[in-house]
Design a protein around this motif. Structure first.
Motif, PDB file in Angstrom:
ATOM      1  N   ARG A   6       0.910  -1.095  -0.012  1.00  0.00           N
ATOM      2  CA  ARG A   6      -0.056   0.004  -0.082  1.00  0.00           C
ATOM      3  C   ARG A   6       0.826   1.202  -0.063  1.00  0.00           C
ATOM      4  O   ARG A   6       0.496   2.318  -0.509  1.00  0.00           O
ATOM      5  N   ASN A  29      -5.006  -3.183 -14.671  1.00  0.00           N
ATOM      6  CA  ASN A  29      -5.061  -2.178 -13.530  1.00  0.00           C
ATOM      7  C   ASN A  29      -3.804  -1.717 -13.110  1.00  0.00           C
ATOM      8  O   ASN A  29      -3.691  -0.796 -12.420  1.00  0.00           O
ATOM      9  N   TYR A  53      -0.908  -7.193  -5.889  1.00  0.00           N
ATOM     10  CA  TYR A  53      -1.817  -6.544  -4.979  1.00  0.00           C
ATOM     11  C   TYR A  53      -2.484  -5.235  -5.864  1.00  0.00           C
ATOM     12  O   TYR A  53      -3.652  -4.879  -6.029  1.00  0.00           O
ATOM     13  N   TYR A  81      -6.309  -5.328  -6.700  1.00  0.00           N
ATOM     14  CA  TYR A  81      -7.009  -4.466  -6.317  1.00  0.00           C
ATOM     15  C   TYR A  81      -6.701  -3.157  -7.079  1.00  0.00           C
ATOM     16  O   TYR A  81      -5.375  -2.352  -6.756  1.00  0.00           O
ATOM     17  N   PHE A 118      -8.539   1.975  -5.179  1.00  0.00           N
ATOM     18  CA  PHE A 118      -8.979   1.154  -4.094  1.00  0.00           C
ATOM     19  C   PHE A 118      -7.667   0.726  -3.308  1.00  0.00           C
ATOM     20  O   PHE A 118      -7.800   0.380  -2.137  1.00  0.00           O
ATOM     21  N   SER A 119      -6.754   0.297  -4.213  1.00  0.00           N
ATOM     22  CA  SER A 119      -5.478  -0.185  -3.568  1.00  0.00           C
ATOM     23  C   SER A 119      -5.035   0.867  -2.345  1.00  0.00           C
ATOM     24  O   SER A 119      -4.157   0.036  -1.511  1.00  0.00           O
ATOM     25  N   SER A 145      -6.486  -0.402   1.383  1.00  0.00           N
ATOM     26  CA  SER A 145      -6.331  -1.896   2.321  1.00  0.00           C
ATOM     27  C   SER A 145      -5.355  -1.547   3.583  1.00  0.00           C
ATOM     28  O   SER A 145      -4.369  -1.187   3.471  1.00  0.00           O
ATOM     29  N   THR A 200      -5.622  -8.857   2.726  1.00  0.00           N
ATOM     30  CA  THR A 200      -6.965  -8.656   1.898  1.00  0.00           C
ATOM     31  C   THR A 200      -6.739  -9.547   0.916  1.00  0.00           C
ATOM     32  O   THR A 200      -7.709 -10.129   0.520  1.00  0.00           O
ATOM     33  N   THR A 240      -9.330 -12.863  -0.405  1.00  0.00           N
ATOM     34  CA  THR A 240     -10.196 -12.950  -1.556  1.00  0.00           C
ATOM     35  C   THR A 240     -10.024 -14.160  -2.176  1.00  0.00           C
ATOM     36  O   THR A 240     -11.007 -14.601  -3.014  1.00  0.00           O
ATOM     37  N   ARG A 256     -16.840  -7.872  -3.192  1.00  0.00           N
ATOM     38  CA  ARG A 256     -15.437  -7.554  -3.696  1.00  0.00           C
ATOM     39  C   ARG A 256     -15.795  -6.666  -5.216  1.00  0.00           C
ATOM     40  O   ARG A 256     -15.184  -5.727  -5.236  1.00  0.00           O
ATOM     41  N   LEU A 302     -14.923  -2.884  -5.686  1.00  0.00           N
ATOM     42  CA  LEU A 302     -13.930  -2.269  -6.530  1.00  0.00           C
ATOM     43  C   LEU A 302     -14.452  -1.456  -7.692  1.00  0.00           C
ATOM     44  O   LEU A 302     -13.933  -0.616  -8.126  1.00  0.00           O
ATOM     45  N   SER A 321     -14.119   2.607  -8.674  1.00  0.00           N
ATOM     46  CA  SER A 321     -13.326   2.314 -10.092  1.00  0.00           C
ATOM     47  C   SER A 321     -13.427   4.024 -10.709  1.00  0.00           C
ATOM     48  O   SER A 321     -14.483   4.459 -10.771  1.00  0.00           O
TER      49      SER A 321
END
Lengths: 366, 430
Positions: free
Chosen positions: A29, A170, A234, A238, A242-243, A246, A252, A256, B185, B189, B193
């Motif tokens: 993070r 991502n 990670y 995520y 959003f990352s 956490s 986390t 999942t 989840r 997310l 986003s």
């Protein structure tokens, strides 16, 4: 003590454990906070910088085979230099161990022991630290040799378990928060590899300079691979932003994992490897505090120091008012400035000692 | 030696006391396990919460007696109350029942449509990721009428264990394509986003008490320009069926940010799955291209991941989608020999055209009507930006409403099932 010897393997294992401890805390993070979607590039950058610095330090160390940093400080500036350097290292270690003890205990409370007081959880870690300090360094190293492969396997199992959720898109935009944030703001994160300091202190036990260099390079590189995998996985599981949210990224991710109806709730694996990792980190840090203090002040035994230091560490760990203060201390101060003890101070000491030795040789020659 | 034995004994006594202590221990049967949570707008408070609990003693009992389970045999029990938030509601419920409520085994969270369309929905949904008690694989449903009615209405027909029902019931998309298995989840997310928007599973309670009540008007075929309905042309609650279990899931609830803005029916959900690459397999019905009032049914599966490409032209997104499907022939009612190499292309092209039109209609619905990029086209565009700041300033989600689409579907019929050649039926009239 000096008759104790351990091999490269154990040293590498311990180093990997100490560096990768952050992986289990907020490291991924933090990388995302600094560099955004380019957090993984920051890990590579920090690794390259650390490797260059370490190779330079190991080159300087080649003139002082079998001597630890305190011995070298004594060569450079006599007893005063040894006391100054030793005190700085002890202060750093006391702060590091206290704050990490609190961080681990708080995290345990959040994810598992929500009804127990944090001091109660800390006491369990502290008992492990005290026992291992009594048993001594050799047992600690051997235990690392056994436990670290299990920890790494567990971590890789989490990465594999979470792989169905990976989406490499991502990781875009590729430069995240931009070049300045990655390469200028990110430079302080060489602190990530600050546990390298144990190599400077364990040098007498490691043997040759070749072992010293190889243990360092392998230790840094293996830890780097784990941290790179952890950060990039990670981020790809995520997505940013959003990352940023956490609290414990690896936990986390472990939560999942859901492979069909049978493989669920794999965070229990995480708990096991996490606590093992924490215990090795805290125990070796605690042992070093006692050992460095003993050596700094030329004491004969270190065991009488164990209980007083345990009380000091527990007390300091309970000083921060809340978890957010602990995280602020760790991220804004500890991880930003701890590199000073690992890189500039040893380099200065080594250069000073080198000049001192050369100077003495010159006087003798004249 | 004596000293060491003494030390070990002291340590053992210490550990025995502290590791097995009762200070914060909870036995398994101290908890009340919630398996479904329903949330509606309340009258006395912001929320009306319905909790469905598993009753473990009755689950075991039903199994031993060979019963079919279900709420009727007492394997579950419900409670409904009103409170300002979910967790204050749990507090109130804890005060009512003998055991402490535990959400670790919750399988589904159902929001009413009314709540999902309200601004307070954001405050409700963002509470979940913070707590360790709710797992990320919990399914997110939106009940078209009342979440309370949906949660209470679930009857287990085939399962002894209610949790198994919930684990299986919302993964039927793997072989129907009528819903997408949206978990907490996924939802959270997407909610946070910058490149895609959330969806939830559309749920409902059947409006039909007997088969005599079936209403042919409650389908979506007319708005698609088709005179007759196909199997996916329904929203949850409208499916012409009567069964012991009154509840059903069909379609998706579409969100723009944290507010529900529309619904997709079962068929559109299948198309959504194809566009996002999550489609697995399903039977698809289409009118026979040569014979009136006759159907051809294919078992379709996603051959390869879809290819998305997005380019900007005059500030408007131009999105092209290529979907590659494979299929096996399941039924040819007309008896035409579509298995033959000569006729197979006709059937393939008919299906491709049918899907291309359907997907184009569905995509324009998401952009023009919902303004919500639920398929995540933004992800394809994001890689053209160097830094996050540039991407953030581009503000993709606000541009999606102006998108235009070009869709290409490639469908390959691979196998004819167990019949290699259809031989027509003969009768005395011919």
């Amino acid at each position: 003590m000096s008759r104790i010897r351990f091999g490269k393997y154990e040293t590498i294992c311990l180093l990997v454990n100490l560096i990768s401890t952050q992986t289990f805390l907020g490291f991924p993070r933090t990388m995302v906070e600094i560099a955004g979607t380019a957090g993984w590039i920051l890990v590579i950058y920090v690794y390259v910088l650390t490797l260059i610095l370490f190779l330079f330090i190991s080159k300087l160390y080649s003139h002082f085979e079998g001597k630890d940093l305190l011995d070298i400080a004594e060569i450079a500036g006599g007893g005063v230099a040894r006391v100054v350097v030793g005190s700085i290292i002890v202060a750093y270690l006391v702060f590091a161990v206290s704050i990490i003890l609190r961080e681990f205990s708080e995290n345990m409370k959040v994810i598992s022991y929500d009804a127990s007081p944090v001091s109660y959880i800390s006491l369990f870690f502290l008992s492990g630290m005290v026992i291992s300090a009594y048993i001594g360094l050799e047992a600690l190293m051997r235990y690392s040799g056994i436990a670290v492969p299990i920890i790494v396997t567990g971590l890789i199992a989490i990465f594999i378990g979470v792989s169905p959720f990976i989406d490499l898109e991502n990781l875009m935009p590729i430069l995240g928060n931009g070049l300045y944030d990655i390469f200028v703001k990110g430079v302080l994160r060489v602190s990530t590899f600050s546990p390298l300091i144990i190599l400077y202190l364990f040098n007498p036990f490691i043997g040759s300079n070749r072992n010293f260099r190889q243990a360092g390079v392998y230790g840094i590189s293996i830890a780097f691979v784990l941290m790179l995998l952890c950060t990039s996985i990670y981020l790809s599981v995520y997505p940013y932003p959003f990352s940023l949210q956490s609290f414990l990224p690896v936990h986390t991710m472990a939560r999942t994992i859901s492979l069909g109806r049978f493989f669920q709730r794999l965070e229990s694996v995480f708990m096991f490897i996490w606590v093992t990792n924490a215990l090795i980190y805290l125990s070796s840090g605690f042992f070093l505090i006692n050992y460095v203090f003993k050596k700094t002040f030329n004491l004969v035994y270190y065991k009488p120091l164990i209980i007083p230091f345990a009380i000091i560490i527990l007390s300091i760990s309970l000083l921060p008012d809340n978890l957010m203060s602990v995280l602020k201390l760790v991220n804004d101060y500890f991880r930003s400035y701890v590199w000073i003890t690992t890189f500039p101070i040893p380099i200065l000491v080594l250069i000073a000692a080198r000049y001192r030795v050369r100077g003495k040789k010159g006087v003798k020659a004249r | 030696m004596i000293k060491r034995v003494f030390l070990v004994t002291v340590c053992a006594a210490f550990l025995l006391n502290f590791l097995t202590g009762c200070y914060d221990s909870r036995e398994i049967d101290d908890w009340a396990y919630v398996i479904a949570i329903g949330m509606d707008k309340g009258k006395t408070h912001a929320l009306k919460i319905t909790l469905k609990f598993a009753v473990p003693k009755n689950i075991g009992g039903a199994e031993s007696k060979g019963q079919g389970g279900g709420g009727g045999d007492g394997s579950t029990t419900d409670i409904t109350l009103e409170s300002p938030t979910l967790f204050s509601g749990l507090n109130m419920a804890n005060n009512i029942i003998s055991r402490q409520i535990n959400l670790f085994h919750a399988k589904v969270i159902v929001f009413s449509k009314e709540l999902a369309e309200d601004e307070i929905f954001e405050r409700m949904i963002t509470a979940f990721p913070r707590t360790i008690n709710v797992r990320p694989e919990v399914f997110i449903l939106v009940a078209r009428d009342s979440a309370e009615e949906y949660v209470k209405g679930i009857q287990l027909q085939f399962e002894v264990n209610p949790t198994k029902f919930y684990e299986l019931a919302y993964t039927t998309s793997h072989y129907t394509g009528f819903i997408a298995p949206i978990t907490l989840r996924d939802f959270i997310l997407r909610l946070k986003s910058y490149d895609r928007q959330p969806v939830g599973i559309l749920a409902g309670v059947s409006r039909y008490k007997s088969s005599e009540d079936f209403d042919p008007q409650r389908t979506t075929n007319l708005e698609k320009g088709r005179a007759f309905p196909l199997e996916g042309d329904y929203f949850a609650g409208d499916i012409p069926k009567v069964s012991e279990n009154k509840t059903e899931v069909m379609g998706l609830a579409v969100f723009d940010g944290a507010r529900m803005v529309g619904e997709l029916d079962g068929a559109e959900t299948g198309l959504y799955l194809m566009v996002t690459g999550e489609f697995r397999s399903a039977y698809m019905t289409h009118p026979d291209p040569l014979v009136e009032n006759s159907y051809v049914i294919l078992n379709v599966n996603q051959g390869r991941k879809p290819v998305h490409s997005v380019k900007m032209s005059d500030g408007k997104p131009e999105i092209s989608v290529k979907i590659m499907l494979e299929a096996d022939i399941q039924v040819i009612q007309s008896g035409k020999n579509y298995e033959s190499l000569e006729m197979k292309p006709l059937l393939q092209r008919t299906y491709e055209k049918f899907l291309e039109e359907g997907i184009t209609r569905f995509l324009y619905k998401t952009s023009e009507e919902f303004h919500s990029d639920i398929c995540g086209f933004g992800k394809s565009l994001k890689k053209r930006f160097l830094t996050w700041k540039e991407w953030e300033e581009f503000n993709w989600l606000s541009r999606y409403k102006d998108a235009s689409f070009s869709v290409e579907v490639e469908l390959k019929i691979r196998r004819p099932g167990l019949i290699i050649r259809t031989v027509p039926i003969k009768s005395s009239e011919e």
